[in-house]
Design a protein around this motif. Structure first.
Motif: not given
Length: 335
Positions: A259-284
């Motif tokens: 899923l991430l690879e498919t998204y990033e083929k169209e629109r690469p994620l910055s380091a900050g956005s990847r960190i942001d995504l991690y914390y959003r997914l990590a929250y219960p």
């Protein structure tokens, strides 16, 4: 929707051929094609922002989205005698994106990446909304979790669901507090270090990007229901879609990476956005939803489905943590 609302269609420059009920709204066959007429609960400012973004997306031509139809007077919504607001939009009758079909899920991610490429506005635009604050939202969630835990601690006789919820509460609450604190610290450090990104443009997201709002008919894919669009990191949408798909697939590492690879083929994620995504997914988030729904609804009878959802969240927690450790193993280095 009240059938009397159909009379409001006379305020539009359209010829209505037939109407029928659908999706809590009125679907209209007109001389301008298929339209949908539904209640609107937002503000004038919000619908103006929504309309501006939709026009920009349409002009870009990379994704097909709904269009708001103005009334004869040029207003974006009309009111009935009781003050209830209604909005008329373009519509396509088709089926929702199937979360059981892997290729359709990948196409939904590709569409999302293309959509995000069209959802930036210049920072100097007038009347832009205040940027959404994830830290404030999760602080609010944490207060709600503490309230539910206190209620359960003080409650006498408990149902099986309440016993299960109370037994699982402390680890999930600890996780929620830890994620919020870490994420807040990272955001403050990023702001102080000048890592907050391009300030010349402000990013927006759909706000409710899930399979219900991704429609396919004979002409392709069509995205709808932008009422919750907001000024926030676009990974908000990606997080919502990924969480729903991963929960149904036991937090599959291979699926998440694809899923991430498919998204990033169209629109690469910055380091900050990847960190942001991690914390959003990590929250219960799912545990919070279950606990909050329980606390704010009638407790005389608790549906069996609630128990099943709770059991699934508890059972999947180990797989979720393994997923986060493997797929986002570089987050510590990026910070």
């Amino acid at each position: 929707m009240n059938d009397r609302a159909v009379e409001l269609l006379e305020q539009y420059e359209i010829e209505v051929l037939r109407t029928r009920k659908g999706r809590g709204a009125i679907v209209c066959d007109t001389n301008r094609g298929c339209l949908i007429f539904r209640e609107y609960s937002g503000s004038q400012e919000r619908i103006e922002l929504q309309n501006r973004l939709l026009k920009q997306i349409m002009d870009a031509g990379t994704v097909k989205v709904e269009v708001i139809i103005p009334s004869r007077e040029g207003t974006l919504f009309v009111r009935d005698n009781e003050g209830t607001k209604y909005v008329l939009k373009t519509w396509r009758e088709g089926r929702e994106c199937s979360i059981q079909d892997k290729e359709e899920c990948m196409e939904a991610v590709r569409l999302l990446a293309r959509l995000h490429g069209c959802m930036e506005l210049p920072a100097d635009c007038l009347n832009l909304p205040v940027a959404f604050s994830p830290e404030k939202e999760y602080d609010k969630h944490n207060r709600e979790l503490k309230r539910v835990r206190k209620y359960l601690q003080q409650k006498g006789q408990k149902t099986w669901f309440e016993i299960s919820l109370r037994g699982a509460f402390d680890p999930f609450l600890e996780q929620a507090l830890s994620v919020t604190e870490e994420w807040g610290q990272y955001q403050r450090e990023a702001t102080q270090g000048g890592k907050s990104g391009d300030t010349a443009k402000i990013a927006f997201c759909h706000g409710d990007y899930q399979y219900h709002n991704i429609i396919q008919d004979g002409r392709g894919w069509f995205l709808v229901n932008f009422e919750k669009c907001m000024c926030d990191n676009p990974v908000r949408d990606l997080c919502l879609l990924m969480r729903k798909l991963l929960e149904k697939n036991n937090w599959s590492i291979s699926l998440g990476e694809e899923l991430l690879e498919t998204y990033e083929k169209e629109r690469p994620l910055s380091a900050g956005s990847r960190i942001d995504l991690y914390y959003r997914l990590a929250y219960p988030e799912k545990f919070w939803k279950i606990a909050n729904f329980y606390y704010n609804s009638g407790k005389a009878w608790i549906p069996r489905k609630n128990q099943e959802k709770l059991e699934k969240v508890i059972a999947q927690e180990k797989e979720k943590q393994h997923f986060l450790d493997q797929v986002f193993r570089e987050v510590g280095r990026l910070r």
